[in-house]
Design a protein around this motif. Structure first.
Motif, PDB file in Angstrom:
ATOM      1  N   LEU A 232       0.810  -1.221   0.000  1.00  0.00           N
ATOM      2  CA  LEU A 232       0.000   0.000   0.000  1.00  0.00           C
ATOM      3  C   LEU A 232       0.846   1.275   0.000  1.00  0.00           C
ATOM      4  N   LEU A 233       2.139   1.162   0.228  1.00  0.00           N
ATOM      5  CA  LEU A 233       2.996   2.345   0.241  1.00  0.00           C
ATOM      6  C   LEU A 233       3.473   2.655  -1.170  1.00  0.00           C
ATOM      7  N   ARG A 234       3.194   3.872  -1.636  1.00  0.00           N
ATOM      8  CA  ARG A 234       3.561   4.282  -2.998  1.00  0.00           C
ATOM      9  C   ARG A 234       4.881   5.063  -3.027  1.00  0.00           C
ATOM     10  N   SER A 235       5.063   5.962  -2.069  1.00  0.00           N
ATOM     11  CA  SER A 235       6.286   6.769  -2.035  1.00  0.00           C
ATOM     12  C   SER A 235       6.461   7.350  -0.641  1.00  0.00           C
ATOM     13  N   LEU A 236       7.684   7.798  -0.362  1.00  0.00           N
ATOM     14  CA  LEU A 236       7.968   8.398   0.934  1.00  0.00           C
ATOM     15  C   LEU A 236       9.177   9.317   0.790  1.00  0.00           C
ATOM     16  N   LYS A 237       9.124  10.455   1.507  1.00  0.00           N
ATOM     17  CA  LYS A 237      10.221  11.420   1.454  1.00  0.00           C
ATOM     18  C   LYS A 237      10.395  12.047   2.821  1.00  0.00           C
ATOM     19  N   VAL A 238      11.660  12.284   3.222  1.00  0.00           N
ATOM     20  CA  VAL A 238      11.939  12.928   4.500  1.00  0.00           C
ATOM     21  C   VAL A 238      13.097  13.912   4.346  1.00  0.00           C
ATOM     22  N   ARG A 239      13.151  14.842   5.297  1.00  0.00           N
ATOM     23  CA  ARG A 239      14.303  15.724   5.451  1.00  0.00           C
ATOM     24  C   ARG A 239      14.925  15.422   6.809  1.00  0.00           C
ATOM     25  N   TYR A 240      16.238  15.207   6.814  1.00  0.00           N
ATOM     26  CA  TYR A 240      16.936  14.944   8.068  1.00  0.00           C
ATOM     27  C   TYR A 240      17.230  16.269   8.770  1.00  0.00           C
ATOM     28  N   SER A 241      16.941  16.327  10.072  1.00  0.00           N
ATOM     29  CA  SER A 241      17.165  17.572  10.802  1.00  0.00           C
ATOM     30  C   SER A 241      18.123  17.413  11.975  1.00  0.00           C
ATOM     31  N   ALA A 242      18.372  16.189  12.435  1.00  0.00           N
ATOM     32  CA  ALA A 242      19.320  15.949  13.525  1.00  0.00           C
ATOM     33  C   ALA A 242      19.660  14.466  13.537  1.00  0.00           C
ATOM     34  N   PRO A 243      20.846  14.114  14.031  1.00  0.00           N
ATOM     35  CA  PRO A 243      21.237  12.697  14.080  1.00  0.00           C
ATOM     36  C   PRO A 243      20.558  11.947  15.214  1.00  0.00           C
ATOM     37  N   VAL A 244      20.500  10.636  15.058  1.00  0.00           N
ATOM     38  CA  VAL A 244      20.013   9.728  16.089  1.00  0.00           C
ATOM     39  C   VAL A 244      21.195   8.900  16.568  1.00  0.00           C
ATOM     40  N   TYR A 245      21.261   8.664  17.867  1.00  0.00           N
ATOM     41  CA  TYR A 245      22.274   7.777  18.417  1.00  0.00           C
ATOM     42  C   TYR A 245      21.644   6.405  18.646  1.00  0.00           C
ATOM     43  N   PRO A 246      22.347   5.328  18.290  1.00  0.00           N
ATOM     44  CA  PRO A 246      21.796   3.987  18.512  1.00  0.00           C
ATOM     45  C   PRO A 246      21.369   3.796  19.965  1.00  0.00           C
ATOM     46  N   GLY A 247      20.203   3.191  20.128  1.00  0.00           N
ATOM     47  CA  GLY A 247      19.654   2.968  21.452  1.00  0.00           C
ATOM     48  C   GLY A 247      18.573   3.957  21.835  1.00  0.00           C
ATOM     49  N   GLU A 248      18.435   5.043  21.060  1.00  0.00           N
ATOM     50  CA  GLU A 248      17.422   6.040  21.372  1.00  0.00           C
ATOM     51  C   GLU A 248      16.047   5.599  20.870  1.00  0.00           C
ATOM     52  N   THR A 249      15.015   6.251  21.388  1.00  0.00           N
ATOM     53  CA  THR A 249      13.632   5.949  21.047  1.00  0.00           C
ATOM     54  C   THR A 249      13.120   6.999  20.067  1.00  0.00           C
ATOM     55  N   ILE A 250      12.472   6.540  18.988  1.00  0.00           N
ATOM     56  CA  ILE A 250      11.980   7.448  17.945  1.00  0.00           C
ATOM     57  C   ILE A 250      10.462   7.452  17.959  1.00  0.00           C
ATOM     58  N   ALA A 251       9.890   8.623  18.184  1.00  0.00           N
ATOM     59  CA  ALA A 251       8.438   8.808  18.156  1.00  0.00           C
ATOM     60  C   ALA A 251       8.066   9.541  16.873  1.00  0.00           C
ATOM     61  N   THR A 252       7.181   8.941  16.083  1.00  0.00           N
ATOM     62  CA  THR A 252       6.776   9.522  14.805  1.00  0.00           C
ATOM     63  C   THR A 252       5.327   9.996  14.888  1.00  0.00           C
ATOM     64  N   GLU A 253       5.147  11.294  14.693  1.00  0.00           N
ATOM     65  CA  GLU A 253       3.805  11.885  14.646  1.00  0.00           C
ATOM     66  C   GLU A 253       3.278  11.781  13.218  1.00  0.00           C
ATOM     67  N   VAL A 254       2.015  11.404  13.082  1.00  0.00           N
ATOM     68  CA  VAL A 254       1.449  11.110  11.764  1.00  0.00           C
ATOM     69  C   VAL A 254       0.148  11.876  11.566  1.00  0.00           C
ATOM     70  N   TRP A 255       0.033  12.497  10.374  1.00  0.00           N
ATOM     71  CA  TRP A 255      -1.198  13.157   9.952  1.00  0.00           C
ATOM     72  C   TRP A 255      -1.672  12.463   8.677  1.00  0.00           C
ATOM     73  N   ARG A 256      -2.935  12.081   8.605  1.00  0.00           N
ATOM     74  CA  ARG A 256      -3.470  11.375   7.439  1.00  0.00           C
ATOM     75  C   ARG A 256      -4.527  12.233   6.763  1.00  0.00           C
ATOM     76  N   ASP A 257      -4.351  12.530   5.491  1.00  0.00           N
ATOM     77  CA  ASP A 257      -5.325  13.257   4.666  1.00  0.00           C
ATOM     78  C   ASP A 257      -5.558  12.435   3.400  1.00  0.00           C
ATOM     79  N   LYS A 258      -6.532  11.511   3.477  1.00  0.00           N
ATOM     80  CA  LYS A 258      -6.829  10.577   2.390  1.00  0.00           C
ATOM     81  C   LYS A 258      -5.565   9.780   2.053  1.00  0.00           C
ATOM     82  N   ASP A 259      -5.018   9.939   0.834  1.00  0.00           N
ATOM     83  CA  ASP A 259      -3.852   9.138   0.456  1.00  0.00           C
ATOM     84  C   ASP A 259      -2.527   9.832   0.769  1.00  0.00           C
TER      85      ASP A 259
END
Length: 285
Positions: A232-259
């Motif tokens: 169901l995934l057609r495409s995805l794009k991101v901009r990196y704004s800061a590094p992650v260190y291994p072991g950290e927890t990543i919380a992803t906020e999601v907004w859905r507007d149809k597709d």
């Protein structure tokens, strides 16, 4: 950076035969398998009915450490991943061979002391049918190469994040050894493993690959908007704004507007946004 040599650089086509091991190792590298009895995770980590996780398109036929080529004179230790996108034209499959072709699209020179931006495209084709299965674009921030010239002054406009509260949030942990696992999928940049080189690049310790963070965010989009169905995934794009260190927890906020899915990710422990202006197109679950 030697702009002339960079634009003249020849990237030979790279073949990659996707083995079940490739796909399972990639999935484990982005943290899939933390619920080992969940069939939605086993579809990517167990050889029975194995599926290729969509964001693996980013590492298939990976060109390796080409930026370390002395001819292009890039200050590669200061290189950072700026943006990444992938478009899926047909799902990748295990036990098939794909051919990646590469080209430099553009270079933006921000000036001496301000760095440069390099835009690169990869096309993946099925070797047998020559069908285009994925288009991948990468933007690299060359922090040490400003003042070397460019081909354009126009940068893509980032996708705007909605001003309303997010519709949902997906929290995923990373392992302390995540970078050491993920690098086995093809990106052996030593700043993800070597503490001394990481410090020389300005980090307190080795950082997680940007593409690994992207993989974690792709998991979040699949889980929240696609019922974990990769087709169901057609495409995805991101901009990196800061590094992650291994072991950290990543919380992803999601907004859905149809597709259309908008998203951004932050490290919980430091409350720092690490992926921003996320945009994905999904089908209906």
């Amino acid at each position: 950076m030697n702009l002339k040599k960079l634009l003249e650089k020849n990237f030979p086509p790279l073949e990659h035969h996707i083995t079940p091991r490739d796909s399972m190792l990639y999935a484990l590298g982005i943290g899939i398998g933390d619920a080992p009895c969940d069939p939605k995770q086993l579809q990517f980590t167990y050889e029975s009915g194995l599926k290729v996780f969509p964001s693996q398109a980013n590492v298939i036929s990976h060109p390796g450490g080409w930026v370390q080529d002395p001819a292009v004179e890039i200050d590669w230790i200061k290189l950072l991943h700026g943006e990444q996108s992938f478009e899926i034209h047909a799902p990748l499959q295990v036990n098939k061979t794909y051919v990646g072709t590469f080209r430099i699209i553009d270079v933006i020179d921000k000036g001496v002391g301000k760095g440069a931006m390099l835009f690169m495209e990869k096309q993946l084709r099925d070797k047998e049918s020559n069908e285009l299965v994925s288009t991948v674009t990468s933007t690299y921030v060359l922090r040490g190469d400003g003042g070397s010239g460019g081909t354009t002054t126009t940068a893509p406009v980032p996708h705007p994040i909605p001003e309303r509260a997010p519709d949902t949030e997906c929290v995923l942990s990373t392992l302390p050894q995540a970078a050491l696992i993920y690098r086995l999928s093809g990106d052996y940049n030593p700043i993800h493993a070597d503490p001394e080189l990481a410090r020389k690049a300005g980090f307190e310790r080795p950082i997680l690959h940007g593409l690994c963070t992207l993989g974690v965010a792709t998991r979040a989009v699949l889980d929240t908007c696609c019922d974990s169905r990769p087709e169901l995934l057609r495409s995805l794009k991101v901009r990196y704004s800061a590094p992650v260190y291994p072991g950290e927890t990543i919380a992803t906020e999601v907004w859905r507007d149809k597709d259309i899915v908008s998203f951004r990710s932050r490290v919980v422990e430091r409350n720092v946004v690490v992926l921003n202006h996320g945009h994905a197109i999904v089908g209906q679950a």
